[in-house]
Design a protein around this motif. Structure first.
Motif, short mmCIF file in Angstrom:
data_model
loop_
_atom_site.label_atom_id
_atom_site.label_comp_id
_atom_site.label_asym_id
_atom_site.label_seq_id
_atom_site.Cartn_x
_atom_site.Cartn_y
_atom_site.Cartn_z
N ARG A 41 44.96 47.41 39.79
CA ARG A 41 45.70 47.35 41.06
C ARG A 41 47.11 46.82 40.79
NH1 ARG A 41 41.76 44.33 45.41
NH2 ARG A 41 40.03 45.81 45.34
N PRO A 42 48.01 47.01 41.76
CA PRO A 42 49.36 46.48 41.60
C PRO A 42 49.38 44.96 41.49
CG PRO A 42 49.24 47.95 43.50
CD PRO A 42 47.85 47.78 42.98
N GLY A 43 48.42 44.29 42.07
CA GLY A 43 48.26 42.84 42.01
C GLY A 43 46.82 42.54 42.38
N PRO A 44 46.32 41.33 42.10
CA PRO A 44 44.92 41.01 42.35
C PRO A 44 44.46 41.29 43.78
CG PRO A 44 45.95 39.27 41.09
CD PRO A 44 47.05 40.21 41.50
N GLU A 45 45.32 41.06 44.75
CA GLU A 45 44.95 41.25 46.16
C GLU A 45 45.66 42.44 46.80
OE1 GLU A 45 42.48 39.42 47.36
OE2 GLU A 45 42.42 38.36 45.44
N ARG A 46 46.28 43.29 46.01
CA ARG A 46 47.05 44.41 46.55
C ARG A 46 46.29 45.72 46.41
NH1 ARG A 46 52.71 44.85 44.28
NH2 ARG A 46 52.72 46.55 45.77
N LEU A 47 46.50 46.60 47.35
CA LEU A 47 45.89 47.92 47.36
C LEU A 47 46.99 48.98 47.36
CD1 LEU A 47 43.16 47.37 50.09
CD2 LEU A 47 42.85 47.38 47.61
N PRO A 48 46.66 50.21 47.03
CA PRO A 48 45.36 50.69 46.57
C PRO A 48 45.16 50.44 45.08
CG PRO A 48 46.86 52.53 46.72
CD PRO A 48 47.61 51.31 47.21
N GLY A 49 43.91 50.55 44.66
CA GLY A 49 43.56 50.44 43.26
C GLY A 49 43.19 51.80 42.70
N VAL A 50 43.08 51.85 41.40
CA VAL A 50 42.58 53.04 40.72
C VAL A 50 41.34 52.59 39.96
CG1 VAL A 50 43.04 54.91 39.11
CG2 VAL A 50 44.89 54.02 40.52
N VAL A 51 40.22 53.26 40.24
CA VAL A 51 38.94 52.91 39.63
C VAL A 51 38.54 54.02 38.66
CG1 VAL A 51 36.50 52.45 40.07
CG2 VAL A 51 38.22 51.66 41.70
N PHE A 52 38.21 53.64 37.45
CA PHE A 52 37.79 54.58 36.42
C PHE A 52 36.29 54.42 36.23
CE2 PHE A 52 42.14 53.41 35.96
CZ PHE A 52 42.78 54.62 35.75
N VAL A 53 35.56 55.53 36.39
CA VAL A 53 34.10 55.50 36.30
C VAL A 53 33.64 56.41 35.16
CG1 VAL A 53 33.81 54.95 38.75
CG2 VAL A 53 33.82 57.34 38.02
#
Length: 116
Positions: A41-53
C-alpha cells in the motif's frame, strides 16, 4: 450505498517476489506478507492496496486490466523501472504512442504515461 476501492488483486507465481518488486517500484510499504497474500500500500493505513495471490499457472496473454502511472519525467522513470527489472512490452501501442508499456518481472503490462 458507497464503494471504497480497497485493493487490486494480482495473480502471481511468486507473490512475495512480485509484491516486493512492486513495493520498490512504487515506493510503497508491505502490509501483509502471509503465504496466501502479499499486500503493498502507499502507507500502512492508506488505500488502495495491491494484493498478490499465488497461482500455479504463468501469465499467458495480454492483461485485460492494467495500471497507468504518470511520472514527472517519463524517460527517467522508464530507465529506473528497467533498472529494477522491467522489460518493454508490445501490446500494439504503435510507434507514435505517448506512453511506454513495460512489463513487471512476471510479464504484467502497465503504462508509464507522458508527463503532463
Amino acid at each position: 450505498m458507497a464503494l471504497e476501492w480497497e485493493q487490486t488483486v494480482v495473480d502471481a507465481r511468486d507473490p512475495a517476489a512480485l509484491g516486493s518488486w512492486w513495493a520498490r517500484a512504487l515506493g510503497w510499504v508491505v502490509v501483509n506478507d502471509s503465504p496466501e497474500e502479499y499486500e503493498v500500500r502507499p502507507g500502512p493505513e492508506r488505500l488502495p492496496g495491491v494484493v498478490f495471490v499465488p497461482v500455479p499457472d504463468p501469465k499467458t496473454s495480454k492483461n485485460r486490466l492494467h495500471l497507468g502511472f504518470r511520472p514527472d519525467d517519463q524517460a527517467a522513470e522508464v530507465r529506473r523501472l528497467v533498472g529494477l527489472g522491467t522489460r518493454h512490452a508490445d501490446v500494439g501501442q504503435g510507434a507514435d504512442a505517448t506512453w511506454v508499456v513495460p512489463a513487471d518481472p512476471e510479464g504484467n503490462e502497465f503504462c508509464v504515461l507522458a508527463s503532463r
